[in-house]
Design a protein around this motif. Sequence first.
Motif, PDB file in Angstrom:
ATOM      1  N   PHE A  70       0.862  -1.188   0.000  1.00  0.00           N
ATOM      2  CA  PHE A  70       0.000   0.000   0.000  1.00  0.00           C
ATOM      3  C   PHE A  70       0.893   1.230   0.000  1.00  0.00           C
ATOM      4  CE2 PHE A  70      -2.491   3.421   1.804  1.00  0.00           C
ATOM      5  CZ  PHE A  70      -3.751   3.235   1.264  1.00  0.00           C
ATOM      6  N   ASN A  71       0.613   2.165  -0.881  1.00  0.00           N
ATOM      7  CA  ASN A  71       1.327   3.446  -0.893  1.00  0.00           C
ATOM      8  C   ASN A  71       0.422   4.491  -1.520  1.00  0.00           C
ATOM      9  OD1 ASN A  71       3.156   5.499  -0.795  1.00  0.00           O
ATOM     10  ND2 ASN A  71       4.509   4.706  -2.381  1.00  0.00           N
ATOM     11  N   GLU A  72      -0.345   5.173  -0.689  1.00  0.00           N
ATOM     12  CA  GLU A  72      -1.295   6.167  -1.188  1.00  0.00           C
ATOM     13  C   GLU A  72      -1.336   7.372  -0.256  1.00  0.00           C
ATOM     14  OE1 GLU A  72      -5.212   4.703  -1.891  1.00  0.00           O
ATOM     15  OE2 GLU A  72      -4.530   2.955  -3.045  1.00  0.00           O
ATOM     16  N   THR A  73      -1.686   8.503  -0.844  1.00  0.00           N
ATOM     17  CA  THR A  73      -1.929   9.717  -0.064  1.00  0.00           C
ATOM     18  C   THR A  73      -3.403   9.745   0.325  1.00  0.00           C
ATOM     19  OG1 THR A  73      -0.173  10.943  -1.150  1.00  0.00           O
ATOM     20  CG2 THR A  73      -1.928  12.232  -0.131  1.00  0.00           C
ATOM     21  N   LEU A  74      -3.679   9.921   1.599  1.00  0.00           N
ATOM     22  CA  LEU A  74      -5.066   9.940   2.074  1.00  0.00           C
ATOM     23  C   LEU A  74      -5.625  11.353   2.151  1.00  0.00           C
ATOM     24  CD1 LEU A  74      -4.810   7.323   4.980  1.00  0.00           C
ATOM     25  CD2 LEU A  74      -5.362   6.937   2.571  1.00  0.00           C
ATOM     26  N   TYR A  75      -4.738  12.329   2.344  1.00  0.00           N
ATOM     27  CA  TYR A  75      -5.221  13.690   2.552  1.00  0.00           C
ATOM     28  C   TYR A  75      -4.110  14.670   2.200  1.00  0.00           C
ATOM     29  CZ  TYR A  75      -6.688  17.886   5.152  1.00  0.00           C
ATOM     30  OH  TYR A  75      -7.020  19.164   5.509  1.00  0.00           O
ATOM     31  N   THR A  76      -4.418  15.648   1.372  1.00  0.00           N
ATOM     32  CA  THR A  76      -3.459  16.709   1.053  1.00  0.00           C
ATOM     33  C   THR A  76      -3.782  17.912   1.919  1.00  0.00           C
ATOM     34  OG1 THR A  76      -3.207  15.942  -1.222  1.00  0.00           O
ATOM     35  CG2 THR A  76      -2.508  18.189  -0.743  1.00  0.00           C
ATOM     36  N   TRP A  77      -2.870  18.213   2.823  1.00  0.00           N
ATOM     37  CA  TRP A  77      -3.104  19.270   3.806  1.00  0.00           C
ATOM     38  C   TRP A  77      -2.870  20.653   3.195  1.00  0.00           C
ATOM     39  CZ3 TRP A  77       1.305  21.256   7.201  1.00  0.00           C
ATOM     40  CH2 TRP A  77       0.839  22.253   8.064  1.00  0.00           C
ATOM     41  N   MET A  78      -1.788  20.777   2.418  1.00  0.00           N
ATOM     42  CA  MET A  78      -1.423  22.084   1.906  1.00  0.00           C
ATOM     43  C   MET A  78      -0.445  21.909   0.744  1.00  0.00           C
ATOM     44  SD  MET A  78       0.042  25.281   4.162  1.00  0.00           S
ATOM     45  CE  MET A  78       1.427  24.337   4.796  1.00  0.00           C
ATOM     46  N   VAL A  79      -0.478  22.853  -0.204  1.00  0.00           N
ATOM     47  CA  VAL A  79       0.492  22.869  -1.297  1.00  0.00           C
ATOM     48  C   VAL A  79       1.208  24.210  -1.275  1.00  0.00           C
ATOM     49  CG1 VAL A  79       0.853  22.700  -3.786  1.00  0.00           C
ATOM     50  CG2 VAL A  79      -0.926  21.318  -2.686  1.00  0.00           C
ATOM     51  N   VAL A  80       2.520  24.178  -1.132  1.00  0.00           N
ATOM     52  CA  VAL A  80       3.339  25.394  -1.107  1.00  0.00           C
ATOM     53  C   VAL A  80       4.216  25.379  -2.347  1.00  0.00           C
ATOM     54  CG1 VAL A  80       5.024  26.750   0.174  1.00  0.00           C
ATOM     55  CG2 VAL A  80       3.346  25.374   1.410  1.00  0.00           C
ATOM     56  N   GLY A  81       3.884  26.226  -3.336  1.00  0.00           N
ATOM     57  CA  GLY A  81       4.587  26.137  -4.609  1.00  0.00           C
ATOM     58  C   GLY A  81       4.278  24.783  -5.227  1.00  0.00           C
ATOM     59  N   GLY A  82       5.311  24.016  -5.484  1.00  0.00           N
ATOM     60  CA  GLY A  82       5.097  22.666  -5.992  1.00  0.00           C
ATOM     61  C   GLY A  82       5.249  21.608  -4.927  1.00  0.00           C
ATOM     62  N   LEU A  83       5.447  22.038  -3.660  1.00  0.00           N
ATOM     63  CA  LEU A  83       5.702  21.105  -2.558  1.00  0.00           C
ATOM     64  C   LEU A  83       4.387  20.743  -1.871  1.00  0.00           C
ATOM     65  CD1 LEU A  83       8.211  19.807  -1.178  1.00  0.00           C
ATOM     66  CD2 LEU A  83       8.072  21.633   0.511  1.00  0.00           C
ATOM     67  N   LYS A  84       4.062  19.464  -1.880  1.00  0.00           N
ATOM     68  CA  LYS A  84       2.812  19.001  -1.297  1.00  0.00           C
ATOM     69  C   LYS A  84       3.019  18.542   0.142  1.00  0.00           C
ATOM     70  CE  LYS A  84       0.816  17.439  -5.677  1.00  0.00           C
ATOM     71  NZ  LYS A  84       0.281  16.269  -6.415  1.00  0.00           N
ATOM     72  N   MET A  85       2.152  19.004   1.039  1.00  0.00           N
ATOM     73  CA  MET A  85       2.136  18.568   2.435  1.00  0.00           C
ATOM     74  C   MET A  85       0.992  17.559   2.577  1.00  0.00           C
ATOM     75  SD  MET A  85       4.523  20.592   3.627  1.00  0.00           S
ATOM     76  CE  MET A  85       5.279  22.208   3.416  1.00  0.00           C
ATOM     77  N   GLU A  86       1.345  16.288   2.750  1.00  0.00           N
ATOM     78  CA  GLU A  86       0.342  15.235   2.658  1.00  0.00           C
ATOM     79  C   GLU A  86       0.336  14.336   3.890  1.00  0.00           C
ATOM     80  OE1 GLU A  86       0.537  14.517  -2.180  1.00  0.00           O
ATOM     81  OE2 GLU A  86       1.887  13.405  -0.855  1.00  0.00           O
ATOM     82  N   VAL A  87      -0.770  13.621   4.043  1.00  0.00           N
ATOM     83  CA  VAL A  87      -0.880  12.536   5.009  1.00  0.00           C
ATOM     84  C   VAL A  87      -1.168  11.275   4.209  1.00  0.00           C
ATOM     85  CG1 VAL A  87      -2.154  11.576   6.955  1.00  0.00           C
ATOM     86  CG2 VAL A  87      -1.749  14.046   6.833  1.00  0.00           C
ATOM     87  N   GLY A  88      -0.307  10.278   4.378  1.00  0.00           N
ATOM     88  CA  GLY A  88      -0.489   9.046   3.619  1.00  0.00           C
ATOM     89  C   GLY A  88       0.246   7.896   4.265  1.00  0.00           C
ATOM     90  N   PHE A  89      -0.030   6.700   3.797  1.00  0.00           N
ATOM     91  CA  PHE A  89       0.585   5.503   4.361  1.00  0.00           C
ATOM     92  C   PHE A  89       1.385   4.770   3.292  1.00  0.00           C
ATOM     93  CE2 PHE A  89      -3.261   5.255   7.410  1.00  0.00           C
ATOM     94  CZ  PHE A  89      -2.625   6.110   8.299  1.00  0.00           C
ATOM     95  N   MET A  90       2.500   4.188   3.719  1.00  0.00           N
ATOM     96  CA  MET A  90       3.302   3.321   2.864  1.00  0.00           C
ATOM     97  C   MET A  90       3.554   2.040   3.661  1.00  0.00           C
ATOM     98  SD  MET A  90       7.019   4.124   1.230  1.00  0.00           S
ATOM     99  CE  MET A  90       8.047   2.868   0.496  1.00  0.00           C
ATOM    100  N   VAL A  91       2.942   0.960   3.234  1.00  0.00           N
ATOM    101  CA  VAL A  91       3.027  -0.296   3.983  1.00  0.00           C
ATOM    102  C   VAL A  91       3.734  -1.345   3.127  1.00  0.00           C
ATOM    103  CG1 VAL A  91       1.742  -2.118   5.146  1.00  0.00           C
ATOM    104  CG2 VAL A  91       0.932   0.245   5.258  1.00  0.00           C
ATOM    105  N   ASP A  92       4.888  -1.792   3.628  1.00  0.00           N
ATOM    106  CA  ASP A  92       5.634  -2.884   3.011  1.00  0.00           C
ATOM    107  C   ASP A  92       6.146  -3.763   4.142  1.00  0.00           C
ATOM    108  OD1 ASP A  92       7.638  -1.313   4.120  1.00  0.00           O
ATOM    109  OD2 ASP A  92       8.253  -0.468   2.191  1.00  0.00           O
ATOM    110  N   GLY A  93       7.138  -4.609   3.890  1.00  0.00           N
ATOM    111  CA  GLY A  93       7.623  -5.512   4.932  1.00  0.00           C
ATOM    112  C   GLY A  93       8.158  -4.776   6.148  1.00  0.00           C
ATOM    113  N   LEU A  94       8.915  -3.699   5.928  1.00  0.00           N
ATOM    114  CA  LEU A  94       9.497  -2.939   7.035  1.00  0.00           C
ATOM    115  C   LEU A  94       8.413  -2.313   7.900  1.00  0.00           C
ATOM    116  CD1 LEU A  94      11.973  -1.723   8.447  1.00  0.00           C
ATOM    117  CD2 LEU A  94      11.947   0.112   6.737  1.00  0.00           C
ATOM    118  N   THR A  95       7.433  -1.679   7.247  1.00  0.00           N
ATOM    119  CA  THR A  95       6.343  -1.028   7.982  1.00  0.00           C
ATOM    120  C   THR A  95       5.503  -2.049   8.750  1.00  0.00           C
ATOM    121  OG1 THR A  95       6.220   0.693   6.307  1.00  0.00           O
ATOM    122  CG2 THR A  95       4.328   0.461   7.765  1.00  0.00           C
TER     123      THR A  95
END
Length: 683
Positions: A70-95
């Motif tokens: 799983f690797n998706e952004t759940l919520y975009t909090w803010m965009v500053v220029g081209g920089l996205k401030m996001e909340v998301g999860f990345m789930v693999d073996g390590l996670t």
Amino acid sequence: MSQTLSASTLLAVPLAPLVGSVLAGVLGTKFGGNWIGRRLSHSLTILGVLLAFILSAMTLKSVAMDGARFNETLYTWMVVGGLKMEVGFMVDGLTAMMMCVVTFVSLMVHIYTIGYMEEDEGYNRFFAYISLFTFSMLMLVMSNNLLQLFFGWEAVGLVSYLLIGFWFNKPTAIFANMKAFLVNRVGDFGFILGIGLIAAYAGTLNYNEVFGKAAQLGAIEFPWYILGQDAMLITVICICLFIGAMGKSAQFPLHVWLPDSMEGPTPISALIHAATMVTAGIFMVARMSPLFELSDTALSFIMVIGSITALFMGFLGIIQNDIKRVVAYSTLSQLGYMTVALGASAYSVAVFHLMTHAFFKALLFLGAGSVIMGMHHNQDIRWMGGVRKYMPITWITSLLGSLALIGTPLFSGFYSKDSIIEAVHESHLWGAGFANFAVLAGVFVTAFYSFRMYFLVFHGKERYDQNPDAHHDDHGHGHDDHHEPHESPWVVTVPLVLLAIPSVVIGYMTIQPMLFGEFFKDAIFVDAAKHPVMQELAEAFHGPVAMALHAFSTAPFWLALAGVVCAYYMYMINPALPAAIKRAAQPIYTLLENKYYMDWINENILARGARLLGTGLWKGGDQALIDGAVINGSWKLVGWVAGTVRWVQSGYLYHYALAMIVGVLVLMSWFVTWPMVVEWLSR
């Protein structure tokens, strides 16, 4: 084709402990009117963490068995220029592995706390804090971007501050939590610089996008000179990120906060300072492996720092008499081992040791807490002895934890610790020679201080009635009563048994997939051409049984055995010997007793120097330059000009006429005399 995990299921993992924390914190404390009692408070928080653990275990099964990711952004909090401030999860073996470790250890600590904090006034508040910590740690390990990672990073630091100073009427606890807060600010300053450099040069905070630009980052030269030489941007980024890990994972010289954090209640020592929070730095470096692989300089720096921590913090464990501080210095030393593995590019080995260590170190901390309860809140191991017959469950589980810690073949700690030693031996990076010596010497030191504590607590003569001083418990209260020890209630012993099981078997069960299988295949990146350590380990690995049998002919096994034998002889057979050694090596003992004078250096040189610098900037820069020259100087200049102009503008006509006549005379004189002056100068 790999399966995709459910976003709603993953979201429920961190939110379940958060809901329990909010309910216990708002409705179960004086602030919220204490609408719910103790039973409902601990039930809600335990239910939340239990749900998180079940969902984490299901996630781990899907990741390991079915290849789910799983690797998706759940919520975009803010965009500053081209920089996205996001909340998301990345789930693999390590996670998935970290999720299970965090939630399982947290669940055990929650259950254990019912018995340990039974008499404490802040019972509900404590449960709210540890559930909030679990939420914060899950947000950290599940994040798919550096912004959310930093949020979790700071959140666990905040809750750690609250828990270390949980008994806020105790001066030493307040000093300890302030110390932890300030030392971690130093590390976090480096961490945020590293994140800022990534954002500036990569233009993104998303893990995969950053890793996709790793090669570009690796080719950029840093615009400053460092030590008179050109520096690569990737080296500066990696060292800045690792400085953050040095604070959070208590690496030398930012280790000074962790031993003092034992002022908090014992359950948080197990939860925060053994199994989860202090491993955040190790997790972060492993997650950022595509960046660290591009800088041998950063890897060598990491390896040397870890070596110093592994060996020299172990030495301090030898002289400690507080049962919790012995385990605390053991934690520091083992974190050093993990860091050494990171520096050797054996990231999977570091994370493997993180997992095994989480179980047996949480077991040792909770076992120490059980002993403290059974000994009527005495924490000094010099006034224990013979506890084995009174506390059989605590005794056997503590023995299993100690055997795992020293790397006894077939125990979980053996597989991870010996893999670290082998990885360092195979490394050819600068500093690997010193690291190899440090981790080998650390084996003897670890076995010695671990079984020094074990023998003094559980074997030998009973010494409870010989203490000339009143005992002092976790709460800072004195105790003069000398009752026989007693076994702890089931809410304390059940978590000990449940932690003892993985402390024995988890290494045997998981070494193949975690180190030599494909469990971390898309989570950890190693440039095998430059750093072939894991390949060489794989060639020498012939299964967990063969590895254990081979261990009996290797140096680490005999060094560990020598440590146990020395501890037995010095504290069971010839107890006068330690005092004789102390007298003979008094300067060394004084150095160790003063913890290498790191506290003195921090307080009298670094802290005072920083305060002097701040005072100079305040008085010289703020008061004199900004307030005095710029702000006050500007209005004073305007006032002087205004006063002068006001004197000229009197309002009388004859003053103006006189000024005009004088002005005409001056101009006439100028035009008449100037040609004469020019002619005279030209001669």
